[in-house]
Structures are given as C-alpha cells and as structure tokens.
Design a protein around this motif. Structure first.
Motif, mmCIF file in Angstrom:
data_model
loop_
_atom_site.group_PDB
_atom_site.id
_atom_site.type_symbol
_atom_site.label_atom_id
_atom_site.label_comp_id
_atom_site.label_asym_id
_atom_site.label_seq_id
_atom_site.Cartn_x
_atom_site.Cartn_y
_atom_site.Cartn_z
ATOM 1 N N ASN A 263 0.862 -1.163 0.000
ATOM 2 C CA ASN A 263 0.000 0.000 0.000
ATOM 3 C C ASN A 263 0.910 1.227 0.000
ATOM 4 O O ASN A 263 1.646 1.455 0.952
ATOM 5 C CB ASN A 263 -0.887 -0.043 1.254
ATOM 6 C CG ASN A 263 -1.765 1.187 1.417
ATOM 7 O OD1 ASN A 263 -1.547 2.216 0.773
ATOM 8 N ND2 ASN A 263 -2.750 1.086 2.294
ATOM 9 N N LEU A 264 0.874 1.977 -1.089
ATOM 10 C CA LEU A 264 1.764 3.141 -1.239
ATOM 11 C C LEU A 264 1.073 4.408 -0.772
ATOM 12 O O LEU A 264 -0.052 4.697 -1.189
ATOM 13 C CB LEU A 264 2.156 3.279 -2.716
ATOM 14 C CG LEU A 264 3.039 4.472 -3.091
ATOM 15 C CD1 LEU A 264 4.394 4.408 -2.404
ATOM 16 C CD2 LEU A 264 3.220 4.550 -4.601
ATOM 17 N N LYS A 265 1.735 5.112 0.126
ATOM 18 C CA LYS A 265 1.249 6.433 0.550
ATOM 19 C C LYS A 265 2.424 7.379 0.429
ATOM 20 O O LYS A 265 3.437 7.184 1.100
ATOM 21 C CB LYS A 265 0.764 6.386 1.998
ATOM 22 C CG LYS A 265 -0.457 5.509 2.200
ATOM 23 C CD LYS A 265 -0.857 5.431 3.654
ATOM 24 C CE LYS A 265 -2.114 4.581 3.806
ATOM 25 N NZ LYS A 265 -2.443 4.324 5.218
ATOM 26 N N PRO A 266 2.327 8.399 -0.414
ATOM 27 C CA PRO A 266 3.498 9.252 -0.643
ATOM 28 C C PRO A 266 3.992 9.931 0.641
ATOM 29 O O PRO A 266 5.192 10.097 0.829
ATOM 30 C CB PRO A 266 3.012 10.271 -1.678
ATOM 31 C CG PRO A 266 1.529 10.164 -1.694
ATOM 32 C CD PRO A 266 1.181 8.787 -1.252
ATOM 33 N N GLY A 267 3.072 10.275 1.539
ATOM 34 C CA GLY A 267 3.488 10.914 2.787
ATOM 35 C C GLY A 267 4.305 9.985 3.676
ATOM 36 O O GLY A 267 5.140 10.428 4.457
ATOM 37 N N ARG A 268 4.067 8.694 3.553
ATOM 38 C CA ARG A 268 4.739 7.731 4.417
ATOM 39 C C ARG A 268 6.117 7.327 3.893
ATOM 40 O O ARG A 268 6.934 6.786 4.643
ATOM 41 C CB ARG A 268 3.841 6.490 4.563
ATOM 42 C CG ARG A 268 4.069 5.623 5.767
ATOM 43 C CD ARG A 268 3.461 4.253 5.528
ATOM 44 N NE ARG A 268 4.009 3.694 4.318
ATOM 45 C CZ ARG A 268 3.292 3.154 3.331
ATOM 46 N NH1 ARG A 268 1.997 3.039 3.418
ATOM 47 N NH2 ARG A 268 3.890 2.714 2.233
ATOM 48 N N VAL A 269 6.361 7.552 2.610
ATOM 49 C CA VAL A 269 7.661 7.152 2.041
ATOM 50 C C VAL A 269 8.552 8.351 1.713
ATOM 51 O O VAL A 269 9.627 8.193 1.146
ATOM 52 C CB VAL A 269 7.501 6.258 0.785
ATOM 53 C CG1 VAL A 269 6.743 4.985 1.140
ATOM 54 C CG2 VAL A 269 6.822 6.992 -0.365
ATOM 55 N N GLY A 270 8.103 9.570 2.073
ATOM 56 C CA GLY A 270 8.977 10.737 1.908
ATOM 57 C C GLY A 270 8.787 11.491 0.610
ATOM 58 O O GLY A 270 9.640 12.282 0.240
ATOM 59 N N GLY A 271 7.670 11.233 -0.091
ATOM 60 C CA GLY A 271 7.360 12.094 -1.228
ATOM 61 C C GLY A 271 7.082 11.375 -2.531
ATOM 62 O O GLY A 271 7.083 10.138 -2.613
ATOM 63 N N LEU A 272 6.844 12.182 -3.553
ATOM 64 C CA LEU A 272 6.464 11.652 -4.863
ATOM 65 C C LEU A 272 7.639 10.999 -5.576
ATOM 66 O O LEU A 272 7.485 10.000 -6.272
ATOM 67 C CB LEU A 272 5.902 12.787 -5.728
ATOM 68 C CG LEU A 272 4.537 13.310 -5.276
ATOM 69 C CD1 LEU A 272 4.215 14.639 -5.945
ATOM 70 C CD2 LEU A 272 3.451 12.280 -5.583
ATOM 71 N N ARG A 273 8.832 11.569 -5.393
ATOM 72 C CA ARG A 273 9.994 11.008 -6.081
ATOM 73 C C ARG A 273 10.247 9.579 -5.584
ATOM 74 O O ARG A 273 10.447 8.659 -6.379
ATOM 75 C CB ARG A 273 11.213 11.901 -5.819
ATOM 76 C CG ARG A 273 12.392 11.580 -6.688
ATOM 77 C CD ARG A 273 13.520 12.570 -6.426
ATOM 78 N NE ARG A 273 14.628 12.317 -7.309
ATOM 79 C CZ ARG A 273 15.569 11.408 -7.077
ATOM 80 N NH1 ARG A 273 15.536 10.681 -5.993
ATOM 81 N NH2 ARG A 273 16.539 11.236 -7.947
ATOM 82 N N GLU A 274 10.218 9.409 -4.274
ATOM 83 C CA GLU A 274 10.403 8.080 -3.681
ATOM 84 C C GLU A 274 9.253 7.149 -4.104
ATOM 85 O O GLU A 274 9.474 5.976 -4.388
ATOM 86 C CB GLU A 274 10.442 8.231 -2.149
ATOM 87 C CG GLU A 274 11.114 7.096 -1.414
ATOM 88 C CD GLU A 274 12.644 7.167 -1.395
ATOM 89 O OE1 GLU A 274 13.227 8.166 -1.865
ATOM 90 O OE2 GLU A 274 13.249 6.185 -0.921
#
Ligand SMILES: [Mg+2]
Length: 372
Positions: A263-274
């Motif tokens: 489950n991908l959440k951009p806030g949880r992985v440090g942003g859109l690039r990540e």
C-alpha cells in the motif's frame, strides 16, 4: 525544454479543520484535525502541499508538532533560493533521515509549483495515462458488526464497490464473518494497523476462509518475521503499509518475501519522487501495488490520486469522495464518486485543485513565512 523554477519563499501553516462524522481505527479516534499546509512561491506561481502527519504518533512516528519543527527549522530554510529544473531528477533532502511526512509536504508543494509553471497536470507529468481512478473506501472500527454492515450498505448505495474494514483483536473474525454472510461477493480487505502480536497469529490465519482481497499490516511495522510467516501460510495476500518507509524498505520487503502487496502512501515514504521509485520497481516485477488514503484534504488527496493514475496500479485505491472527511475543505472542487465507482481528477495544471484562501485564512492557527 521545461521552465525552471526558483523557490523564492515558503509558507508553513497550521489549520484546524472540522472532521465529518467519525472514523475510528485501532490507533485512535478524531473529531477535529489540525493539519499543516505548505505553500511554495516561485515567481508569480504558488504550489501547495499537505503534511499528512496527525497530532498523535499512533499510526506513524511523526506528529503535527514534530513535522512543524522539521519543516520550519530544517527543510524549508534549505530550499529557499533553490532552482529546480526537473523535480523528478532532484533529491531535495538527501541528508535528512526519516521525517517522511514533512519531506512530502514540501516536496509536493514544489512539484505543484513546477507543474503549474509548466502548465502540466501532475498526473501526466509523473506518467499517468487517465484522469479516472477507481475509488475504494476504508471503514473504521464499529461498536457492533451490525453497525458495520449498515455502513457498508449505505456506502454501496453511494457507489463504492471496494471495501476495506479495520480490525483489531476482539473485533475480527466475528465482524468479518457477519460481513461475509451479508455480502458474500463484496471485494473486501481488512487492515489491522499493526494491532496483532505473535500469540494472535492463529486468529489471523482463520481469516483465510473469508476470501479477502488482502490482510493489511497485521503486525507492528518492524515485525518482519511474523509477516513472512503469515504471508507464507496464507493464500490471502498480506499487504504492508506502515512497514514500507522508503524505496529501500520496499525493495527489501519484496526480495525477502515478507509480503504479497504494498500500500503506497506518498506521505509515508517521503514524497512523490520516492513513490515513483517504488512504483517503477513494483511495475517492473508485476508486484501488486496500490495507493492508500491518509485522511487528506483535497490538496493531499489530489496529490495521491495522481499516483493512482499510473500504469500498474491495478487495484482500487482506498481513496474516497471528499465529503467523507471534512465539513468544509481547503481546496476545490470536491472529489465525487461517479456511478461507475470512480473519482475524476481535475484537468488543470499541478494538482488541479483551486485553493480556498478565505477558508484557509479563517482556519489558520499559526503561520511561519520563510524568509521572514
Ligand atoms: Mg493501512
């Protein structure tokens, strides 16, 4: 050749929003929500981002207070004066460990400003091919299984076709059984937000009989051994949320066979690039990846929905209509669910949403401008 932007100033703002209804997960309950919004100015253009940190650290270690300090003291000062040629190519905070939600808030504001400067919608800039996203809904913990079933019925009427329900020890097998009895073919997942421990693994194994789409984050984020055992013993996919903190953790979890979906959440992985790095990896392997919601306003929702448009995001997201969340949103238009159970991204550049500045001003508790 895309136009570069120079970050002239950053505004970090704390707003208090009224939450509509109540949504209870195993990590807590909320009635109002304090949120950090970040605005980046580049020439005449503004870009907006949202920090999805909550006031408590029950879902994730960052809080509104810690993210505020990180943004004000470290991330924003570092960005002032920076020239961005192409956001996808720039790692904005290479030396900053953790603090993913704070990084995402500022990074997404910068990406929005860049896309708006270049008259490009965010979703097409990152490689999305459609403005339509299949919606899903995540339902909190209910007092009784009957109440949960009533809520599912209500949401089916609204057009939702894909459901995730929260579980916790004591509110699991009976609840899922009751839902399955009433809705035998409903696409259904469960999410435990890490509420289970080793001695409850047998309960989780019993979930196999209900034909679930997936079991999300049954154990604590760092508990890889139990996740692997459960994933190996069940045909039902085990999906990880809180355990996936960046690209390298995603790669390790996949290669070590700890889970069957992410489950991908951009806030949880440090942003859109990540997020795009994780997407590239999963897409190349055919590894199931989908996008989760974080109780965002329309700013964060539009940012996450852009990720849902990428090829290879084959499962519906747990992104639902705007009206589920706040009495009034800080940006518009609201996302509404269509008859076919989809959400439509706005067409404009950047995230495509318009900022409701009057309401943001009215809701502001404090604001910090840099340089001041
Ligand atoms: Mg989750």
């Amino acid at each position: 050749m895309p136009e570069k932007i120079r970050i002239d100033s950053v505004e970090i703002r704390l707003v208090r929003l009224q939450v509509r209804g109540s949504f209870r997960a195993s990590y807590g309950q909320r009635a109002t929500s304090n949120r950090i919004l970040v605005m980046v100015r580049a020439g005449d253009i503004e870009g907006w981002g949202e920090c999805v940190a909550m006031e408590h650290p029950y879902y994730w270690p960052e809080t509104v207070s810690s993210a505020w300090s990180t943004l004000v003291d470290i991330l924003a000062p570092d960005c002032i004066g920076k020239v961005i040629s192409d956001p996808k190519e720039e790692m904005l905070f290479p030396r900053v460990r953790g603090n993913q939600m704070a990084k995402h808030a500022l990074e997404s504001a910068i990406w929005d400003a860049w896309c708006r400067t270049n008259s490009t919608p965010l979703y097409s800039y990152i490689g999305g091919t459609t403005r339509e996203v299949r919606a899903g809904i995540s339902l909190g913990l209910y007092k009784t299984a009957g109440e949960l079933c009533d809520e599912i019925n209500k949401r089916l009427q609204e057009g939702y076709k894909w459901f995730k329900i929260k579980i916790e020890p004591g509110k699991d097998l009976d609840y899922v059984r009751r839902v399955r009895d009433e809705f035998p073919r409903l696409p259904l997942s469960v999410d435990a937000n890490g509420a289970y421990t080793r001695d409850q693994i047998d309960t989780l194994k019993h979930l196999e009989e209900f034909g679930l789409e997936m079991i999300e984050q049954p154990f604590a984020p760092t508990d890889l051994v139990n996740h692997r055992e459960l994933a190996e013993s069940l045909a039902t996919p085990v999906c990880l949320d809180e355990s996936v903190v960046d690209f390298e953790s995603a790669r390790s979890l996949i290669e070590l066979h700890i889970c069957d979906a992410i489950n991908l959440k951009p806030g949880r992985v440090g942003g859109l690039r990540e997020s795009l790095e994780i997407h590239r990896l999963c897409y190349s392997l055919g590894f199931p990846l989908w996008v989760g919601g974080m109780f965002e306003t329309n700013i964060g929702r539009a940012t996450s929905l852009a990720l849902c448009t990428l090829p290879g995001i084959t499962l519906p997201s747990d992104m639902s209509a705007s009206t589920n969340y706040f009495e009034r949103d800080v940006a518009y238009p609201n996302f509404e669910i269509s008859d076919t159970g989809k959400l439509l991204l706005p067409e404009g550049p950047g995230t495509g949403v318009e900022i409701d500045k009057d309401y943001i001003k009215e809701s502001t508790i404090k604001v910090q401008r840099l340089p001041d």
